[in-house]
Design a protein around this motif. Structure first.
Motif, short mmCIF file in Angstrom:
data_model
loop_
_atom_site.label_atom_id
_atom_site.label_comp_id
_atom_site.label_asym_id
_atom_site.label_seq_id
_atom_site.Cartn_x
_atom_site.Cartn_y
_atom_site.Cartn_z
N ILE A 142 7.99 10.37 61.16
CA ILE A 142 7.71 9.17 61.97
C ILE A 142 6.38 9.25 62.71
O ILE A 142 6.04 8.36 63.48
N GLU A 143 5.62 10.31 62.48
CA GLU A 143 4.33 10.42 63.16
C GLU A 143 3.22 9.95 62.22
O GLU A 143 2.91 10.59 61.22
N TYR A 144 2.65 8.82 62.57
CA TYR A 144 1.59 8.22 61.75
C TYR A 144 0.25 8.61 62.37
O TYR A 144 -0.41 7.82 63.06
N LYS A 145 -0.14 9.85 62.11
CA LYS A 145 -1.30 10.43 62.80
C LYS A 145 -2.62 9.81 62.35
O LYS A 145 -3.64 9.96 63.02
N GLU A 146 -2.61 9.11 61.22
CA GLU A 146 -3.83 8.47 60.74
C GLU A 146 -4.34 7.41 61.71
O GLU A 146 -5.53 7.09 61.73
N VAL A 147 -3.43 6.83 62.51
CA VAL A 147 -3.84 5.76 63.43
C VAL A 147 -4.05 6.28 64.85
O VAL A 147 -4.31 5.51 65.77
N ARG A 148 -3.95 7.58 65.02
CA ARG A 148 -4.16 8.19 66.35
C ARG A 148 -5.63 8.54 66.55
O ARG A 148 -6.42 8.56 65.62
N GLY A 149 -5.96 8.84 67.80
CA GLY A 149 -7.33 9.27 68.12
C GLY A 149 -8.16 8.15 68.69
O GLY A 149 -7.80 6.98 68.61
N THR A 150 -9.29 8.52 69.29
CA THR A 150 -10.11 7.55 70.02
C THR A 150 -11.24 6.95 69.19
O THR A 150 -12.09 6.25 69.72
N LYS A 151 -11.26 7.22 67.89
CA LYS A 151 -12.26 6.59 67.03
C LYS A 151 -12.15 5.08 67.14
O LYS A 151 -11.05 4.53 67.20
N GLY A 152 -13.29 4.40 67.14
CA GLY A 152 -13.31 2.95 67.40
C GLY A 152 -12.52 2.13 66.41
O GLY A 152 -11.83 1.17 66.78
N ILE A 153 -12.60 2.47 65.12
CA ILE A 153 -11.85 1.76 64.07
C ILE A 153 -11.18 2.79 63.17
O ILE A 153 -11.81 3.74 62.71
N LYS A 154 -9.89 2.61 62.92
CA LYS A 154 -9.12 3.49 62.05
C LYS A 154 -8.40 2.64 61.01
O LYS A 154 -7.91 1.55 61.33
N GLU A 155 -8.32 3.15 59.80
CA GLU A 155 -7.65 2.43 58.72
C GLU A 155 -6.67 3.37 58.02
O GLU A 155 -6.89 4.58 57.96
N ALA A 156 -5.58 2.80 57.50
CA ALA A 156 -4.61 3.61 56.75
C ALA A 156 -3.81 2.69 55.84
O ALA A 156 -3.72 1.48 56.08
N SER A 157 -3.23 3.28 54.79
CA SER A 157 -2.37 2.53 53.87
C SER A 157 -1.05 3.28 53.71
O SER A 157 -1.04 4.52 53.64
N TYR A 158 0.04 2.53 53.62
CA TYR A 158 1.36 3.14 53.48
C TYR A 158 2.15 2.40 52.40
O TYR A 158 2.03 1.18 52.25
N ASP A 159 2.96 3.16 51.68
CA ASP A 159 3.86 2.59 50.68
C ASP A 159 5.27 2.69 51.23
O ASP A 159 5.84 3.77 51.31
N LEU A 160 5.81 1.55 51.62
CA LEU A 160 7.14 1.52 52.22
C LEU A 160 8.13 0.96 51.20
O LEU A 160 8.35 -0.25 51.10
N ASN A 161 8.67 1.87 50.40
CA ASN A 161 9.66 1.48 49.40
C ASN A 161 9.12 0.43 48.44
O ASN A 161 9.78 -0.56 48.13
N GLY A 162 7.88 0.61 48.02
CA GLY A 162 7.27 -0.33 47.10
C GLY A 162 6.47 -1.43 47.76
O GLY A 162 5.73 -2.16 47.10
N VAL A 163 6.61 -1.56 49.07
CA VAL A 163 5.85 -2.56 49.81
C VAL A 163 4.58 -1.90 50.33
O VAL A 163 4.63 -0.95 51.12
N LYS A 164 3.43 -2.37 49.88
CA LYS A 164 2.16 -1.81 50.30
C LYS A 164 1.76 -2.40 51.65
O LYS A 164 1.68 -3.62 51.80
N VAL A 165 1.51 -1.54 52.60
CA VAL A 165 1.10 -1.98 53.94
C VAL A 165 -0.23 -1.31 54.28
O VAL A 165 -0.31 -0.09 54.37
N LYS A 166 -1.27 -2.13 54.44
CA LYS A 166 -2.57 -1.61 54.82
C LYS A 166 -2.84 -2.03 56.26
O LYS A 166 -2.74 -3.22 56.60
N VAL A 167 -3.17 -1.05 57.11
CA VAL A 167 -3.30 -1.34 58.53
C VAL A 167 -4.67 -0.93 59.04
O VAL A 167 -5.38 -0.12 58.43
N ALA A 168 -5.03 -1.51 60.17
CA ALA A 168 -6.27 -1.15 60.86
C ALA A 168 -6.02 -1.15 62.35
O ALA A 168 -5.19 -1.92 62.85
N VAL A 169 -6.74 -0.30 63.05
CA VAL A 169 -6.63 -0.18 64.51
C VAL A 169 -8.03 -0.21 65.09
O VAL A 169 -8.92 0.50 64.62
N ALA A 170 -8.24 -1.03 66.10
CA ALA A 170 -9.54 -1.08 66.77
C ALA A 170 -9.33 -1.06 68.28
O ALA A 170 -8.38 -1.64 68.80
N SER A 171 -10.24 -0.38 68.98
CA SER A 171 -10.22 -0.44 70.44
C SER A 171 -11.64 -0.66 70.92
O SER A 171 -12.60 -0.13 70.36
#
Length: 577
Positions: free
Chosen positions: A442-471
């Motif tokens: 349950i730890e999605y470390k790809e979206v952690r940290g203070t970098k200004g923009i972070k991106e990650a992709s996950y396969d949730l039981n065949g459902v592709k979820v691409k996410v981005a984080v900005a601060s």
């Protein structure tokens, strides 16, 4: 590497290093006023001047690069005299009400004037006159205390991309203003308060609501409820001498009770509730169709930014209220009914790391009970001020805990205060909702940290979820532009208005520029939240027993008609209003 001497101490630093940075390596602090690392490096205030052997005049160390064989002197009579004179000239045009100033004892001008033994009356004469700007619900601007360091201007433009303030006029009449000398309330300000956080004096501060809260506490007809946001516990201790990044949650709960609040709940509960609604909304948009990517809606400064600058992306915003507003709405509906209390007699106080929350509580559709969801917002600084004023010895307090049923929270709720935390909390619940399985990872470390923009992709039981984080809104702008141009295919985007997230909010304890350039405030405060999450017995919002009971007894299920009436909101196109 470049070799030089600072006060006869040999130093070796990388090429391109400034004298200011090199001095730190030699164990020497050079004072500054206008300098903000990587944000405002302009050499304007002349407080950081030093002597360089062979130079014809004193140089500003914050912008002067080192070179091989250089000899620098930071504490000569000439240097001290120059700094003192500069400070006395600043004081000559400064509203000197230090005893009553909100920044007294935490003012960089005051500290340096003390350090250099300044005579505040040495250059007596005319002073610039200005009316305080109290036009907004969240901020006070007093230009008679401004020293024209331009730190507020720089952070507003470079980190937040709004640039609603700038130097106006010239010479003695120079001052910081909005376009056409308009009030701040008439400018497209997002209310983030980052200008307050970097101001070295009392020229900028939040609109205090302490007296309103005290009045409510002393009113026997009012039931006064208080709850703090996740990031508050990671920074409140700084006001009482604790190391940066110390979680003093238990002492905070105890202090709140000692201040006279009737119930001490936790906005973390509202964070878990937000995830239930937000994850449900995301899953619905993915499966049934809806505007994608879906943006988080927890940060009121970010919401104002979209409304002012990208109104065409309003459909992409989650309709969920923020955790604070969800909490207040739940208190005045569910809890009021459960306790048999008329909601008009309930006074809800949110303690926030944020000045924009003071605006958010005044928005339309934030009154589910017929009364405002939230009655007052105190910043972390204001809560500390109340504790100190009450004579409470914070360091000596035993650890207390929250009240129920609206105090219980999970690790997912805690991490809301750090950039990426809302995304990670949502993924923990969305992943199990989509897969129908209880997941251990349950730890999605790809979206952690203070970098200004972070991106990650996950396969949730065949459902592709691409996410981005900005601060930080400069980073948010980059994402908004990519989305507008169709250059990305994100499913879910988290945006926090303040760089690093709420832990670095405009209402958090103010640290001087020396601390800011040598300590990573964002990471240290965020670590306190991730540490609490790691040791939490329950780490997924949908496993919060208090939230489960709330749905069972009141809302039915996430996304229900009742949940939409109470926990969801709408937005305004401010650009074309």
């Amino acid at each position: 590497m470049v070799n030089l001497k600072i006060n006869n101490i040999p130093v070796s630093v990388p090429e391109g290093t400034t004298v200011l940075e090199a001095a730190k390596k030699a164990g020497i602090r050079i004072p500054t006023l206008c300098y903000l690392k990587e944000i405002n490096e302009i050499g304007a205030c002349r407080i950081c001047v030093v002597e360089v052997k062979g130079a014809r005049s004193l140089v500003a160390s914050c912008v002067y690069p080192v070179n091989e064989g250089m000899e620098v002197f930071t504490n000569t009579e000439k240097v001290r005299k120059s700094r003192k004179t500069t400070l006395e000239l600043l004081l000559s045009d400064h509203k000197r009400e230090c005893l009553s100033c909100v920044r007294s004892t935490n003012c960089e001008l005051q500290s340096l004037s003390n350090e250099y033994g300044c005579d505040e009356n040495r250059f007596a004469g005319e002073k610039l006159k200005a009316e305080e700007d109290r036009s907004t619900s969240y901020l006070v601007r007093d230009n008679e205390k401004c020293i024209l360091c331009r730190r507020c201007v720089a952070v507003c433009k470079k980190e937040q991309d709004v640039a609603v303030i700038a130097p106006s006029r010239r010479g003695f009449n120079t001052h910081i203003a909005c376009a056409f000398e308009s009030d701040l309330a008439d400018a497209p300000c997002v209310a983030c308060g980052q200008c307050v956080a970097v101001c070295p004096t009392g020229a900028l501060h939040e609109r205090e609501e302490i007296d309103d809260v005290r009045e409510a506490i002393s009113n026997p007809e009012k039931v006064v409820v208080v709850a703090a946001a996740p990031a508050v516990r990671a920074a409140l201790g700084e006001e009482f001498g604790y190391p940066i990044g110390t979680n003093t949650e238990g002492k905070m709960f105890t202090a709140m009770r000692m201040l006279g609040f009737d119930k001490v709940f936790d906005i973390n509960f509202g964070a878990d509730l937000t995830i239930m609604e937000e994850a449900n909304e995301l899953v619905h948009r993915v499966k049934e169709g809806g505007a994608l990517p879906m943006f988080t809606s927890c940060s009121p400064g970010w919401i104002r930014y979209v409304e002012y600058y990208y109104p065409e992306l309003i459909p992409n915003l989650s309709s969920c209220k923020s955790p604070m507003q969800m909490f207040g709405a739940t208190v005045k509906t569910y809890w009021a009914k459960k306790e048999g209390i008329d909601p008009k007699n309930i006074y809800v106080v949110g303690v926030m790391p944020c000045t924009a929350k003071k605006f958010e509580k005044t928005r339309d559709h934030e009154n589910a009970s017929g009364y405002p969801d939230i009655d007052a917002v105190l910043t972390t600084r204001e809560l500390a001020k109340m504790i100190k004023n009450a004579g409470i010895i914070y360091q000596d307090l035993p650890d207390g805990t929250y009240d129920n049923p609206l105090g219980e929270f999970t690790g997912a709720g805690v991490i809301f205060g750090a950039t990426g935390g809302v995304m990670e909390a949502a993924l923990r619940t969305a992943a199990e909702t989509i897969t129908g399985k209880s997941l251990d990872a349950i730890e999605y470390k790809e979206v952690r940290g203070t970098k200004g923009i972070k991106e990650a992709s996950y396969d949730l039981n065949g459902v592709k979820v691409k996410v981005a984080v900005a601060s930080g809104l400069t980073n948010a702008k980059k994402l908004c532009e990519k989305i507008k141009k169709g250059e990305c295919d994100y499913t879910f985007v988290e945006v926090m208005c303040c760089p690093g997230g709420c832990v670095n909010g405009g209402g958090q304890p103010i640290q001087n520029t020396y601390v800011r350039r040598n300590v990573d405030l964002r990471s240290k405060r965020a670590k306190a939240l991730y540490d609490e999450d790691k040791k939490a017995a329950v780490r997924k919002s949908h496993e919060n027993e208090g939230v489960r009971t709330l749905y069972k007894e009141f809302f039915g299920e996430p996304g229900s008609h009742k949940a939409h009436e109470i926990l969801h909101t709408s937005y305004v196109d401010r650009k074309h209003k």
